[in-house]
Design an enzyme around this catalytic site. Structure first.
Site, PDB file in Angstrom:
ATOM      1  N   ARG A  31       0.737  -0.709  -0.336  1.00 32.74           N
ATOM      2  CA  ARG A  31      -0.053   0.050  -0.180  1.00 32.74           C
ATOM      3  C   ARG A  31       1.253   0.897  -0.119  1.00 32.74           C
ATOM      4  O   ARG A  31       1.821   1.611   0.585  1.00 32.74           O
ATOM      5  CB  ARG A  31      -0.685   0.272   1.148  1.00 32.74           C
ATOM      6  N   GLU A  51      -2.870   8.772  -5.530  1.00 38.25           N
ATOM      7  CA  GLU A  51      -3.435   7.937  -6.642  1.00 38.25           C
ATOM      8  C   GLU A  51      -3.833   9.177  -7.379  1.00 38.25           C
ATOM      9  O   GLU A  51      -5.528   8.754  -7.122  1.00 38.25           O
ATOM     10  CB  GLU A  51      -3.213   6.659  -6.520  1.00 38.25           C
ATOM     11  N   HIS A  75      -0.343   1.475 -10.151  1.00 37.08           N
ATOM     12  CA  HIS A  75      -1.138   0.706  -8.842  1.00 37.08           C
ATOM     13  C   HIS A  75      -1.903  -0.064  -9.894  1.00 37.08           C
ATOM     14  O   HIS A  75      -3.391  -0.558 -10.172  1.00 37.08           O
ATOM     15  CB  HIS A  75      -2.482   1.247  -8.810  1.00 37.08           C
TER      16      HIS A  75
END
Length: 258
Positions: free
Chosen positions: A180, A209, A231
């Protein structure tokens, strides 16, 4: 979050098309009688594959060699090979794993198949195994040639890897975060790469993000030492199909329980 839940008075179920639940106010959902279901395990193989794809690309200098051939420099030389930057071999190196959950264990399996010695540190203090050596965080940092992070973001892991821990690593070591964003302090990571405290980094998850355009991780001075992907470790074709199937099953089971 709470305002969104308050705006949906008939809401009974929230289905996360993900494993992590840190983006839902779970205590508030409970007070509202809203069930929250996630999907676990669907992306294990996808994340593991991406972990090694990033690392091997960086350690093997794949982009450098690809560009060398594409530029036709290779075609214009007389020698059959171009060693150039060379590359590092995984076999015989120590791989440190932070977070020995399902994904961490699978990475350990694959790292072992490459001939690495695996050590691990459990961030939760819950996940243990006799298959690999458990070490302290300090020992993991100082011993490991590669460190990969497979932990959730929580009070124990937030900002876990700062400049002090990066400086405690080998200057030849690589760090990977597919856990994470927020576990590695990004400004510290950029500084560590710039000052050569570590050799390289592979990042698929970020604190914010999309990654802000002013992020220190995008500094031109460190781009040959870092691979950042947006991601995507979870998005293999099979993982996405499994995710949709399991999400459907979550909805179906909830309806049947009513």
């Amino acid at each position: 979050d709470a305002p969104i839940m308050d705006a949906c008075p008939s809401l009974k179920l929230i289905c996360l098309t993900a494993t992590g639940m840190n983006n839902i106010d779970l205590p508030y959902a409970k007070t509202k009688g809203i069930t929250v279901k996630n999907v676990a395990g669907y992306s294990t193989e996808s994340v593991v594959q991406h972990t090694f794809a990033m690392l091997l690309s960086l350690m093997n200098n794949i982009e450098y060699y690809r560009q060398y051939v594409a530029s036709k420099e290779y075609s214009n030389q007389n020698l059959f090979t171009h060693i150039g930057k060379g590359f590092l071999q995984l076999s015989g190196r120590t791989w440190g794993i932070i977070g020995l959950g399902t994904i961490g264990r699978r990475v350990a399996n694959v790292a072992s198949a490459f001939g690495c010695k695996v050590v691990y540190y459990s961030t939760s203090g819950v996940n243990h195994t006799t298959d690999y050596e458990e070490v302290s965080m300090q020992e993991l940092l100082s011993k490991s040639d590669i460190i990969s992070i497979h932990s959730p973001l929580n009070e124990q892991t937030k900002n876990l890897i700062g400049l002090d821990k990066l400086q405690a690593m080998k200057p030849t070591a690589y760090i990977i975060n597919v856990g994470r964003g927020g576990i590695i302090q990004e400004d510290a990571l950029a500084q560590a790469l710039k000052n050569e405290y570590i050799a390289g980094a592979c990042i698929d998850v970020m604190t914010k993000e999309p990654l802000p355009i002013e992020s220190p991780l995008l500094d031109s001075e460190i781009q040959d030492k870092i691979i950042i992907t947006p991601h995507v470790a979870w998005v293999s074709d099979i993982a996405l199909a499994d995710l949709m199937k399991l999400t459907y099953q979550n909805v179906e089971s909830f309806i049947h329980q009513q």
